[in-house]
Design an enzyme around this catalytic site. Structure first.
Site, PDB file in Angstrom:
ATOM      1  N   GLU A   1      37.811 -76.869 108.863  1.00  0.00           N
ATOM      2  CA  GLU A   1      39.030 -77.440 108.296  1.00  0.00           C
ATOM      3  C   GLU A   1      39.327 -78.809 108.911  1.00  0.00           C
ATOM      4  O   GLU A   1      39.827 -79.698 108.237  1.00  0.00           O
ATOM      5  CB  GLU A   1      40.199 -76.479 108.536  1.00  0.00           C
ATOM      6  CG  GLU A   1      40.086 -75.218 107.685  1.00  0.00           C
ATOM      7  CD  GLU A   1      40.999 -74.082 108.135  1.00  0.00           C
ATOM      8  OE1 GLU A   1      40.629 -73.398 109.103  1.00  0.00           O
ATOM      9  OE2 GLU A   1      42.053 -73.901 107.545  1.00  0.00           O
TER      10      GLU A   1
ATOM     11  N   ARG B   1      49.561 -59.523 109.659  1.00  0.00           N
ATOM     12  CA  ARG B   1      50.341 -59.543 108.409  1.00  0.00           C
ATOM     13  C   ARG B   1      49.866 -58.442 107.473  1.00  0.00           C
ATOM     14  O   ARG B   1      48.678 -58.164 107.376  1.00  0.00           O
ATOM     15  CB  ARG B   1      50.173 -60.886 107.699  1.00  0.00           C
ATOM     16  CG  ARG B   1      50.918 -62.006 108.376  1.00  0.00           C
ATOM     17  CD  ARG B   1      50.623 -63.346 107.720  1.00  0.00           C
ATOM     18  NE  ARG B   1      50.042 -64.261 108.683  1.00  0.00           N
ATOM     19  CZ  ARG B   1      49.321 -65.332 108.382  1.00  0.00           C
ATOM     20  NH1 ARG B   1      49.083 -65.653 107.128  1.00  0.00           N
ATOM     21  NH2 ARG B   1      48.839 -66.095 109.335  1.00  0.00           N
TER      22      ARG B   1
ATOM     23  N   ASN C   1      31.183 -63.899 111.457  1.00  0.00           N
ATOM     24  CA  ASN C   1      30.571 -63.166 112.577  1.00  0.00           C
ATOM     25  C   ASN C   1      30.425 -61.667 112.395  1.00  0.00           C
ATOM     26  O   ASN C   1      29.590 -61.058 113.057  1.00  0.00           O
ATOM     27  CB  ASN C   1      31.393 -63.409 113.850  1.00  0.00           C
ATOM     28  CG  ASN C   1      31.382 -64.872 114.243  1.00  0.00           C
ATOM     29  OD1 ASN C   1      30.330 -65.431 114.496  1.00  0.00           O
ATOM     30  ND2 ASN C   1      32.551 -65.494 114.256  1.00  0.00           N
TER      31      ASN C   1
ATOM     32  N   GLY D   1      44.418 -64.977 109.966  1.00  0.00           N
ATOM     33  CA  GLY D   1      44.957 -64.983 108.608  1.00  0.00           C
ATOM     34  C   GLY D   1      43.773 -64.809 107.672  1.00  0.00           C
ATOM     35  O   GLY D   1      42.660 -65.216 108.004  1.00  0.00           O
TER      36      GLY D   1
ATOM     37  N   ARG E   1      47.677 -81.057 110.082  1.00  0.00           N
ATOM     38  CA  ARG E   1      47.643 -79.931 109.156  1.00  0.00           C
ATOM     39  C   ARG E   1      49.075 -79.454 108.934  1.00  0.00           C
ATOM     40  O   ARG E   1      49.779 -79.127 109.888  1.00  0.00           O
ATOM     41  CB  ARG E   1      46.809 -78.796 109.730  1.00  0.00           C
ATOM     42  CG  ARG E   1      46.832 -77.590 108.819  1.00  0.00           C
ATOM     43  CD  ARG E   1      46.164 -76.409 109.481  1.00  0.00           C
ATOM     44  NE  ARG E   1      46.198 -75.269 108.588  1.00  0.00           N
ATOM     45  CZ  ARG E   1      46.436 -74.020 108.968  1.00  0.00           C
ATOM     46  NH1 ARG E   1      46.665 -73.750 110.233  1.00  0.00           N
ATOM     47  NH2 ARG E   1      46.448 -73.056 108.092  1.00  0.00           N
TER      48      ARG E   1
ATOM     49  N   ASN F   1      46.693 -79.724 114.768  1.00  0.00           N
ATOM     50  CA  ASN F   1      47.144 -78.519 114.065  1.00  0.00           C
ATOM     51  C   ASN F   1      48.148 -77.830 114.980  1.00  0.00           C
ATOM     52  O   ASN F   1      47.775 -77.132 115.923  1.00  0.00           O
ATOM     53  CB  ASN F   1      45.919 -77.635 113.786  1.00  0.00           C
ATOM     54  CG  ASN F   1      46.284 -76.362 113.029  1.00  0.00           C
ATOM     55  OD1 ASN F   1      47.458 -76.059 112.821  1.00  0.00           O
ATOM     56  ND2 ASN F   1      45.270 -75.618 112.626  1.00  0.00           N
TER      57      ASN F   1
ATOM     58  N   GLY G   1      39.915 -64.654 108.800  1.00  0.00           N
ATOM     59  CA  GLY G   1      40.162 -64.964 110.208  1.00  0.00           C
ATOM     60  C   GLY G   1      41.324 -64.104 110.664  1.00  0.00           C
ATOM     61  O   GLY G   1      41.467 -62.976 110.206  1.00  0.00           O
TER      62      GLY G   1
ATOM     63  N   HIS H   1      45.321 -71.873 103.097  1.00  0.00           N
ATOM     64  CA  HIS H   1      43.917 -72.033 103.533  1.00  0.00           C
ATOM     65  C   HIS H   1      43.149 -72.899 102.531  1.00  0.00           C
ATOM     66  O   HIS H   1      41.921 -72.814 102.444  1.00  0.00           O
ATOM     67  CB  HIS H   1      43.169 -70.692 103.635  1.00  0.00           C
ATOM     68  CG  HIS H   1      43.604 -69.798 104.758  1.00  0.00           C
ATOM     69  ND1 HIS H   1      43.591 -68.421 104.653  1.00  0.00           N
ATOM     70  CD2 HIS H   1      44.050 -70.075 105.995  1.00  0.00           C
ATOM     71  CE1 HIS H   1      43.996 -67.889 105.786  1.00  0.00           C
ATOM     72  NE2 HIS H   1      44.303 -68.878 106.624  1.00  0.00           N
TER      73      HIS H   1
ATOM     74  N   VAL I   1      36.054 -63.734 111.303  1.00  0.00           N
ATOM     75  CA  VAL I   1      35.525 -62.431 110.920  1.00  0.00           C
ATOM     76  C   VAL I   1      34.403 -62.603 109.885  1.00  0.00           C
ATOM     77  O   VAL I   1      33.318 -62.018 110.015  1.00  0.00           O
ATOM     78  CB  VAL I   1      36.650 -61.536 110.348  1.00  0.00           C
ATOM     79  CG1 VAL I   1      36.095 -60.219 109.836  1.00  0.00           C
ATOM     80  CG2 VAL I   1      37.725 -61.298 111.411  1.00  0.00           C
TER      81      VAL I   1
HETATM   82  P1  ADP Z   1      42.340 -68.128 112.939  1.00  0.00           P
HETATM   83  O1  ADP Z   1      42.911 -67.604 111.663  1.00  0.00           O
HETATM   84  O2  ADP Z   1      43.254 -67.936 114.115  1.00  0.00           O
HETATM   85  O3  ADP Z   1      41.729 -69.505 112.843  1.00  0.00           O
HETATM   86  P2  ADP Z   1      39.601 -67.236 113.333  1.00  0.00           P
HETATM   87  O4  ADP Z   1      39.004 -67.766 112.083  1.00  0.00           O
HETATM   88  O5  ADP Z   1      39.223 -67.864 114.620  1.00  0.00           O
HETATM   89  O6  ADP Z   1      41.170 -67.100 113.226  1.00  0.00           O
HETATM   90  O7  ADP Z   1      39.223 -65.671 113.411  1.00  0.00           O
HETATM   91  C1  ADP Z   1      39.680 -64.857 114.437  1.00  0.00           C
HETATM   92  C2  ADP Z   1      39.154 -63.449 114.203  1.00  0.00           C
HETATM   93  O8  ADP Z   1      37.723 -63.484 114.167  1.00  0.00           O
HETATM   94  C3  ADP Z   1      39.545 -62.461 115.299  1.00  0.00           C
HETATM   95  O9  ADP Z   1      39.961 -61.235 114.722  1.00  0.00           O
HETATM   96  C4  ADP Z   1      38.226 -62.253 116.034  1.00  0.00           C
HETATM   97  O10 ADP Z   1      38.121 -60.985 116.623  1.00  0.00           O
HETATM   98  C5  ADP Z   1      37.223 -62.407 114.924  1.00  0.00           C
HETATM   99  N1  ADP Z   1      35.897 -62.668 115.467  1.00  0.00           N
HETATM  100  C6  ADP Z   1      35.479 -63.743 116.155  1.00  0.00           C
HETATM  101  N2  ADP Z   1      34.194 -63.585 116.552  1.00  0.00           N
HETATM  102  C7  ADP Z   1      33.802 -62.370 116.094  1.00  0.00           C
HETATM  103  C8  ADP Z   1      32.589 -61.600 116.181  1.00  0.00           C
HETATM  104  N3  ADP Z   1      31.539 -62.069 116.820  1.00  0.00           N
HETATM  105  N4  ADP Z   1      32.575 -60.394 115.575  1.00  0.00           N
HETATM  106  C9  ADP Z   1      33.646 -59.908 114.941  1.00  0.00           C
HETATM  107  N5  ADP Z   1      34.812 -60.586 114.831  1.00  0.00           N
HETATM  108  C10 ADP Z   1      34.891 -61.789 115.385  1.00  0.00           C
END
Ligand code: ADP
Length: 382
Positions: A368, A225, A318, A196, A75, A9, A194, A164, A315
């Site tokens: 993914e 964005r 988590n 995005g 990807r 990717n 995430g 996505h 996000v």
């Molecule tokens: P990407 O789109 O780069 O693949 P991810 O799916 O890894 O992104 O998501 C990144 C986001 O997830 C960031 O804003 C990060 O702060 C948030 N994040 C990761 N772990 C946690 C957590 N434990 N609590 C809140 N937000 C989280």
């Protein structure tokens, strides 16, 4: 020997790689090479990044020549109207992909760099492109069409493509399996949150709407964005603030969203600031949640009957507060979160709605890379 697929990717300044056994779903190794091409970095370009990835794999004891590698999966963000199946890459495909970079100038060129280098370094296995837009290719015309001049839209291939897609499809399959529902019968909302972020409504395995459009800029509030804005803002800024089109694009893609509102793109850091009473961070969060709820409400109306809402990505998987705030007070619509279940951190798919909630609410980790690896097998067996 078990078949393996190397999934790549390539972003503008990073290269993520993962070596996967598609049958078992096992990840044998993964990593990210960052800061590609940045002045302070030792990684000059995508060629050097891939070399670094190979070295990291070999330090993990993996030799790509003897590890059962059957394909390399790439990807690719934008497949345009042309590519909606996993596609074995040859020179003709490359030429058409280059043409598509016009639709995705920020996203497709780095992927093409990655493909070019990887094909040269691993010439003996098929390379397969898997597109982020593919899943949404058959979205109903009413959802895919912008209400702009029809001929102009046709001439310039302007439609809502959605992104996505690999994640939305994978998560919706996992959600159906978790609930013991048939994917092709279930009505679902998937919230991929995430850096995005995008939402989709899926009816019987077919996406009927998604929040991203011609580019991954439309829809939800994201890390950097803006998501939806009044398009009038662009003309206004060009006229009155003397900004160029490029300036507005950079502003909307890189300096907006949570970063633009609060100077912070990372959700964890944003939450910490909210907890210490920062009202700017609170407003950014409130705008994010407001937009998310608008999409959830819209998709409930489009689907009519919804079996399941799933949260995924960094996000979504988590941030318990986001899940609660997104769906709070919707008992009247059959949605009830169990706050204890929601607050329990756990790995794997899990239910966070009450047993009485008529709409199931799940947390479903996305994968993914695994979905891409499996798509590669489909492409090379076809
Ligand atoms: P990407 O789109 O780069 O693949 P991810 O799916 O890894 O992104 O998501 C990144 C986001 O997830 C960031 O804003 C990060 O702060 C948030 N994040 C990761 N772990 C946690 C957590 N434990 N609590 C809140 N937000 C989280």
């Amino acid at each position: 020997m078990t078949d393996t697929v190397l999934v790549l990717n390539a972003g503008s300044s990073s290269l993520k790689y993962q070596l996967i056994e598609p049958d078992s779903g096992k990840s044998l190794a993964d990593g990210t090479i960052e800061q590609i091409g940045e002045p302070s970095s030792s990684v000059a370009d995508h060629g050097a990044a891939l070399q670094a990835a190979f070295e990291a794999l070999s330090a993990d004891g993996i030799d790509l020549k003897t590890c059962g590698l059957v394909a390399v999966g790439h990807r690719v963000v934008h497949g345009g109207a042309v590519f909606y199946r996993p596609t074995v890459i040859d020179d003709a495909v490359i030429a058409r992909l280059k043409h598509l970079s016009m639709l995705a100038p920020l996203h497709n060129p780095p992927a093409l760099d990655g493909i070019d280098v990887a094909r040269r370094m691993l010439p003996d296995v098929p390379h397969v492109a898997v597109f982020d837009t593919a899943f949404f290719h058959d979205m109903p015309a009413a959802a895919a069409t912008y209400a702009i001049d029809r001929e102009l839209a046709q001439k310039w291939h302007i439609r809502r493509y959605g992104f996505h897609g690999t994640s939305h499809r994978y998560v919706s399959e996992q959600a159906a399996e978790f609930l013991g529902l048939r994917w092709d019968r279930a009505n679902q909302i998937v919230l991929h949150l995430g850096n995005g972020a995008s939402a989709s409504a899926i009816a019987g395995g077919r996406p009927v709407d998604t929040s991203m459009g011609l580019t991954p800029l439309e829809g939800l509030v994201m890390g950097t964005r803006s998501g939806d804005i009044d398009p009038g803002i662009i003309g206004y800024l060009c006229r009155e603030a003397d900004m160029s089109i490029e300036d507005t694009e950079v502003m909307l893609n890189r300096h907006s969203g949570l970063l633009g509102l609060a100077g912070e793109r990372d959700f964890r850091a944003l939450r910490q600031r909210i907890e210490s009473g920062d009202s700017t961070a609170q407003l950014a969060y409130d705008v994010f949640i407001h937009r998310l709820r608008k999409y959830v409400g819209g998709y409930l109306a489009i689907l009519g009957r919804t079996d399941v809402i799933s949260f995924t990505a960094g996000v979504g998987e988590n941030a318990a507060a986001v899940r609660l705030d997104a769906l709070r007070g919707l008992q009247g619509l059959g949605i009830e979160i169990d706050e204890d279940r929601n607050a329990q951190p756990a790995n794997g798919a899990r239910r966070i709605s009450t047993d009485d909630s008529s709409v199931a609410v799940l947390v479903v980790p996305t994968n993914e890379e695994l979905a891409i690896a499996r798509d590669c097998l489909i492409a090379i067996e076809a």
